[in-house]
Design an enzyme around this catalytic site. Structure first.
Site, mmCIF file in Angstrom:
data_model
loop_
_atom_site.group_PDB
_atom_site.id
_atom_site.type_symbol
_atom_site.label_atom_id
_atom_site.label_comp_id
_atom_site.label_asym_id
_atom_site.label_seq_id
_atom_site.Cartn_x
_atom_site.Cartn_y
_atom_site.Cartn_z
ATOM 1 N N ASP A 152 0.819 -1.210 0.000
ATOM 2 C CA ASP A 152 0.000 0.000 0.000
ATOM 3 C C ASP A 152 0.854 1.263 0.000
ATOM 4 O OD1 ASP A 152 -1.834 1.986 0.525
ATOM 5 O OD2 ASP A 152 -2.910 0.857 2.052
ATOM 6 N N GLY A 199 -5.189 3.664 -7.858
ATOM 7 C CA GLY A 199 -5.368 4.012 -9.274
ATOM 8 C C GLY A 199 -4.496 5.167 -9.748
ATOM 9 N N ASP A 220 -10.642 4.060 -1.403
ATOM 10 C CA ASP A 220 -11.267 3.023 -0.577
ATOM 11 C C ASP A 220 -12.782 2.910 -0.780
ATOM 12 O OD1 ASP A 220 -8.704 2.900 0.322
ATOM 13 O OD2 ASP A 220 -9.212 3.009 2.447
HETATM 14 C C1 GLA Z 1 -5.577 2.173 2.808
HETATM 15 C C2 GLA Z 1 -6.066 1.053 1.903
HETATM 16 C C3 GLA Z 1 -7.083 0.203 2.640
HETATM 17 C C4 GLA Z 1 -6.457 -0.347 3.911
HETATM 18 C C5 GLA Z 1 -5.901 0.782 4.768
HETATM 19 C C6 GLA Z 1 -5.087 0.252 5.937
HETATM 20 O O1 GLA Z 1 -6.600 3.070 3.098
HETATM 21 O O2 GLA Z 1 -6.616 1.561 0.716
HETATM 22 O O3 GLA Z 1 -7.550 -0.843 1.821
HETATM 23 O O4 GLA Z 1 -5.445 -1.253 3.551
HETATM 24 O O5 GLA Z 1 -5.043 1.631 4.009
HETATM 25 O O6 GLA Z 1 -4.493 1.253 6.678
#
Ligand code: GLA
Length: 399
Positions: A152, A199, A220
């Site tokens: 991430d 994205g 998200d």
């Molecule tokens: C981001 C990601 C989520 C999740 C959180 C965890 O927002 O997009 O899917 O993994 O981090 O902190």
């Protein structure tokens, strides 16, 4: 004949060796030949996830029939991370006393274990990221028996913002994803590589080239219908970038979460299947209702998602609040989704399905995948689809 026998004898050891390494190599190079299916902790548990809750999910995945329906990965999202030890090795925090033992537990159930990190110094939830420790972390994951990594971007955002140009920022991100790809590959363990960067910079255009087996295409998701629908219906046109081994990821499922109605859950699950999306349940499996379980384990809908052609569906046309999507399936079959996205009941806005617009001619035999019943589609057939619900049919032999 004799010469052939001699030749065969000479090549036999090489053939045996090739047969031995081929499946391994193929598996290593091509995890996620079909969209990954499993469960992820974030949507329901957030930072409350711990060893006990993960074990409970694994158990419920088996007892609910989800494993047998194709769900494999039990993925721990953010907040498992502890401090690094004196040698820089990442440790778990107190919520996860023994990650290797947890992996063994999950593997013994015929499932696989996934984990989460960031290319930045910190994760989104401000836990320890992998920056500067990529190789070490990949080795640790492999030693624990990890099968899936969600990587991430979060913590790298600040570094990218400080770059002199957008091109330089982009390159920082590319390099970071390549670094972890190479680190994972060097472990020799097949680990699904999930890119999570919402994205940015049209990841679908380059995600596969940095080793991504899937890449998030959006920010998200949430357990609100409007957000789920915004993401789901916003995916049209991305299909050409996806295929076996590399998938668009419109985020994890919210089926069974929040106040989503059964119709809304059906829309969500059907759309993700039409999109050849990863199916990562995000609800609390031991406590799901029978209705939610029935949605998540609908084998006919899962078969659309997991169709071996790997050809993502797309919107063919919209009429008012009704959207019509098709997906081409293996053997010339086809799935059609007709969704009433609007707040009003369709009976006040009669909808007639225009088969010609879908390239179909005359009456078509189909199966309604939510009722299991045969359904004949005639041209301009009037359809009564309640608000926030969907008709999903499969045509074995479209004409
Ligand atoms: C981001 C990601 C989520 C999740 C959180 C965890 O927002 O997009 O899917 O993994 O981090 O902190």
């Amino acid at each position: 004949m004799k010469i052939w026998m001699i030749r065969l004898k000479c090549f036999a050891p090489a053939l045996i060796w090739l047969c031995w390494i081929c499946p391994t190599t193929a598996q290593q190079n091509k995890p996620a030949a079909l969209p990954p299916m499993g469960w992820n902790s974030w949507n329901h548990f957030r930072d409350k996830v711990d060893d006990a809750s993960v074990r409970a999910q694994a158990e419920a995945m088996v007892s609910s029939g989800m494993r047998d329906a194709g769900y494999t990965y039990i993925n721990i999202d953010d907040t498992w991370e502890g401090e690094r030890d004196a040698k820089g090795n990442i440790q778990t925090n107190s919520k996860f006393p023994d990650m290797k033992a947890l992996a063994d537990f999950v593997h013994n159930k015929g499932l696989k274990l996934g984990i989460y990190s960031s290319p930045g110094a910190k994760t989104c939830a401000k836990y320890e990221g992998s920056l500067g420790h990529e190789m070490q972390d990949a080795q640790t994951y492999a030693a624990w028996g990890i099968d899936y990594l969600k990587y991430d971007l979060c913590g790298l955002n600040a570094v990218m913002k400080a770059a002199p140009t957008p091109e330089a920022a982009h390159q920082i991100m590319i390099d970071a994803y390549i670094k972890m790809r190479d680190a994972l590959r060097s472990t020799g363990r097949p680990i699904v590589y999930s890119l999570c960067q919402y994205g940015v910079d049209a990841v679908w255009e380059w995600g596969a080239s940095v080793g991504g087996n899937l890449w998030r295409t959006t920010g998200d998701i949430s357990d609100k219908y409007a957000r789920m629908a915004e993401i789901g219906f916003g995916q049209a046109g991305l299909g050409r970038f996806a295929g076996p081994g590399h998938w668009n990821d419109p985020d994890m499922l919210e089926v069974g979460n929040g106040k989503l109605t059964l119709g809304e859950n059906r829309v969500h699950f059907s759309m993700w299947a039409m999109l050849a999306a990863p199916l990562l349940a995000g609800n609390d499996l031991p406590n799901m209702s029978p209705d939610v379980k029935a949605i998540l384990t609908n084998k006919d809908v899962i078969a659309i998602d997991q169709d071996k052609l790997g050809h993502e569906g797309t919107r063919v046309y919209s009429d008012g609040e009704v959207d019509v999507w098709t997906r081409h399936l293996v053997g010339g079959a086809m799935a059609i989704a007709v969704v009433n996205a609007g707040p009003d009941r369709v009976s006040t806005h009669p909808f007639h399905l225009d088969l010609a617009k879908l390239g179909l001619h005359g009456a078509q035999q189909s199966t309604d995948l939510w009722t299991g019943k045969d359904m004949q589609l005639t041209d301009n057939i009037p359809l009564e689809i309640p608000s926030h619900d969907i008709l999903l049919v499969r045509l074995a032999s479209p004409k």
